[in-house]
Design a protein around this motif. Structure first.
Motif, PDB file in Angstrom:
ATOM      1  N   TYR A 198      47.120  24.975   3.696  1.00 36.09           N
ATOM      2  CA  TYR A 198      47.807  24.277   4.792  1.00 36.09           C
ATOM      3  C   TYR A 198      47.064  22.995   5.183  1.00 36.09           C
ATOM      4  O   TYR A 198      47.681  21.941   5.385  1.00 36.09           O
ATOM      5  N   TYR A 199      45.739  23.070   5.277  1.00 37.68           N
ATOM      6  CA  TYR A 199      44.968  21.889   5.668  1.00 37.68           C
ATOM      7  C   TYR A 199      45.107  20.772   4.637  1.00 37.68           C
ATOM      8  O   TYR A 199      45.197  19.591   5.001  1.00 37.68           O
ATOM      9  N   SER A 231      41.841  32.964   3.561  1.00 40.03           N
ATOM     10  CA  SER A 231      41.191  31.652   3.461  1.00 40.03           C
ATOM     11  C   SER A 231      42.030  30.669   2.657  1.00 40.03           C
ATOM     12  O   SER A 231      42.124  29.487   3.019  1.00 40.03           O
ATOM     13  N   GLY A 277      39.422  24.096  12.818  1.00 37.36           N
ATOM     14  CA  GLY A 277      40.135  24.814  11.769  1.00 37.36           C
ATOM     15  C   GLY A 277      39.321  25.722  10.882  1.00 37.36           C
ATOM     16  O   GLY A 277      39.888  26.485  10.087  1.00 37.36           O
ATOM     17  N   THR A 295      45.219  30.609   2.487  1.00 36.07           N
ATOM     18  CA  THR A 295      46.333  30.210   3.348  1.00 36.07           C
ATOM     19  C   THR A 295      45.928  29.031   4.235  1.00 36.07           C
ATOM     20  O   THR A 295      46.644  28.033   4.340  1.00 36.07           O
ATOM     21  N   ARG A 296      44.762  29.149   4.858  1.00 36.29           N
ATOM     22  CA  ARG A 296      44.284  28.065   5.722  1.00 36.29           C
ATOM     23  C   ARG A 296      44.030  26.784   4.935  1.00 36.29           C
ATOM     24  O   ARG A 296      44.479  25.708   5.309  1.00 36.29           O
ATOM     25  N   TYR A 297      43.290  26.929   3.839  1.00 33.85           N
ATOM     26  CA  TYR A 297      42.904  25.733   3.075  1.00 33.85           C
ATOM     27  C   TYR A 297      44.123  25.037   2.474  1.00 33.85           C
ATOM     28  O   TYR A 297      44.186  23.803   2.440  1.00 33.85           O
ATOM     29  N   GLN A 350      45.308  33.025  12.549  1.00 34.24           N
ATOM     30  CA  GLN A 350      45.128  31.852  11.683  1.00 34.24           C
ATOM     31  C   GLN A 350      46.249  30.842  11.885  1.00 34.24           C
ATOM     32  O   GLN A 350      46.016  29.632  11.906  1.00 34.24           O
ATOM     33  N   THR A 396      52.005  27.927   3.130  1.00 32.35           N
ATOM     34  CA  THR A 396      51.318  29.073   3.734  1.00 32.35           C
ATOM     35  C   THR A 396      51.830  30.408   3.195  1.00 32.35           C
ATOM     36  O   THR A 396      51.233  31.449   3.441  1.00 32.35           O
ATOM     37  N   MET A 416      45.837  27.015  12.939  1.00 32.92           N
ATOM     38  CA  MET A 416      46.430  25.942  12.131  1.00 32.92           C
ATOM     39  C   MET A 416      47.331  25.051  12.992  1.00 32.92           C
ATOM     40  O   MET A 416      47.358  23.821  12.831  1.00 32.92           O
TER      41      MET A 416
END
Length: 509
Positions: free
Chosen positions: A317-318, A311, A488, A313-315, A440, A362, A444
């Protein structure tokens, strides 16, 4: 309330505090950069960055030890072992004192020789460059000695202190900027002296706070050979990683200076300033997540460890996408508005360094998991060896006549390769869910494609006036937010977010 819910709330609170800090730090830093560039001039600004970079390279053990100290302190906190916590702090402090002696020795020998014989510095500014070099050595030693205290603050998750002191730090630097034009001495030397004074003051604040609030932050001479060897061993492999990272940053700075004038270094410094300001948005989030990842692993809670890694990693990047996309799209206009001028290559350098930062964002959760596991030999040997190729490859390409931006294209390619390597290397250590991670990455990528289409078309169709640029900025933010919301995040995360918004709206009513 479950421990996971409490931890999630703590992460959210700490992230909010760090973002408030980032807002002030970014605004003040961008303004001070503009004024410093104007007051010092492009040439002196480039000299300051390249000379300071030599000292940073010599202090490469600092990065390795900083990560090690944070890891061991956080690990012992996760296990609840207070006595070991005290031993880890004192042992780390002893190692840092040894590093200060090493830094001083190499700085006054190899460093002085390299500065005066190999860097491209105008003869009339060589004396000022040597003054800045000496001040930078003292500043680096000061940074070494404050790291154990910073590590304690992060390990205890006292992000409010970290945020407030950071705001004070940039505020003092803003005061320096206003003071600089009226000083009667050489401005480059005066700037280095005032920055050092600011750092010393911030160090005293951290030290006093930690000694008053944390039991372990009282240095005593210890002879725990086992912990000493564990920290040094862990630091040794991190050192290899620190060498590769520093060569990727300051090493490339020096390589550029060997082939081009300080003006090109100034362009790189401007690009790094922009990248640093934007990367704060993901790094703050990462700082809030990092202690929890290590503590979960120390407690043997593997499910929550993986959940946080994926999670975060995703956040991360966003957040980087949200902030960096408008800058990538409107780089020429932003740099001209910010600085009033755009040194050669500054626009291209800024875009390339931002892309590298987005890729690296990331990688940080994976790096934290590797450090929590502690088995760094194969991981660091492989990843760091690839990153070390930055300098020799860049040198070879510049030697045969390629443009200075080539070094950043090489760096971007190697960052992508290292991201993929990290995933498979960690999978070998702890059976990391590789497929979930790459799914993921696909999500992304989809979010990115959807987010950029409309703003990109508008940017190329509309006039580049201030009014239209503001419209494009709003489009970038809306497009990215909508893309993340619909493509996302998971349905559960979406429902949770909607409920939070509804509660806030009802509360306001």
């Amino acid at each position: 309330m479950t421990d996971t819910s409490v931890n999630n709330k703590r992460i959210a609170k700490n992230s909010l505090l760090l973002y408030i800090r980032t807002f002030f730090v970014m605004l003040i830093s961008l303004y001070t950069s503009r004024v410093v560039l104007k007051v010092l001039g492009i040439e002196d600004y480039g000299i300051y960055n390249v000379v300071g970079g030599i000292v940073v390279m010599m202090g490469l053990l600092n990065g390795a030890m900083s990560v090690s100290t944070q890891r061991f302190l956080t690990y012992e906190l996760g296990k609840g072992n207070i006595e070991n916590l005290k031993v880890v702090f004192s042992t780390s402090m002893l190692i840092y004192l040894m590093l200060c002696i090493i830094l001083l020795f190499f700085g006054e020998t190899i460093g002085v020789w390299f500065l005066n014989t190999h860097l491209v510095i105008p003869p009339e500014r060589l004396k000022a460059a040597n003054w800045v070099f000496q001040l930078s050595i003292i500043a680096s030693m000061n940074t070494l000695l404050v790291n154990p205290y910073n590590a304690c603050i992060i390990a205890h998750e006292r992000m409010n202190v970290y945020a407030y002191v950071s705001i004070l730090d940039v505020s003092l630097k803003l005061f320096i900027v206003f003071l600089l034009p009226i000083v009667p001495f050489d401005r480059l030397i005066s700037y280095g002296s005032l920055i050092l004074t600011c750092q010393l003051a911030i160090t005293m604040i951290y030290r006093i706070y930690c000694m008053r609030n944390f039991l372990e932050c009282h240095f005593v001479f210890v002879r725990e050979k086992k912990i000493f060897k564990e920290i040094l061993s862990f630091s040794g492999w991190n050192l290899y990683g620190s060498v590769s990272t520093l060569l990727k940053t300051q090493g490339l700075n020096i390589v550029i200076n060997m082939f081009f004038s300080p003006v090109v270094n100034a362009s790189r410094a401007i690009a790094v300033q922009v990248s640093h300001a934007t990367s704060q948005f993901f790094s703050n989030f990462y700082i809030a997540f990092r202690p929890q990842i290590i503590k979960y692993y120390a407690q043997g809670d593997i499910d929550n460890t993986y959940r946080l890694v994926l999670s975060s990693t995703r956040y991360s990047y966003y957040l980087m996408l949200l902030v960096s996309f408008p800058i990538l799209l409107m780089t020429p206009e932003i740099i001209n508005l910010w600085l009033g001028q755009s040194p050669s290559y500054s626009i291209l350098f800024t875009r390339l360094i931002l892309l590298i930062t987005i890729v690296d964002s990331t990688s940080h959760p994976l790096m934290t998991l590797a450090q929590a596991i502690g088995k760094l030999k194969v991981y660091q040997t492989t990843v760091s060896t690839v990153l070390l190729l930055n300098v020799p490859l860049s040198y070879c390409f510049l030697k045969v006549g390629y443009a200075p931006d080539t070094v950043f294209w090489i760096s971007l390619l190697l960052s992508i390769i290292c991201l993929i390597l990290r995933v498979f290397l960690i999978n070998r250590l702890v059976d990391f869910p590789v497929i979930r991670y790459f799914i993921q990455l696909i999500i992304m990528s989809t979010v990115t494609i959807v987010a950029v289409v409309i703003p990109f078309i508008c940017y190329n169709m509309l006039p580049h006036t201030i009014a239209y640029l503001i419209i494009i900025l709003i489009l970038c933010l809306l497009s990215t937010t909508i893309s993340v919301f619909y493509f996302g995040i998971t349905s559960q995360e979406r429902k949770m977010l909607i409920n939070i918004i509804k509660k806030r709206l009802l509360k306001n009513d």
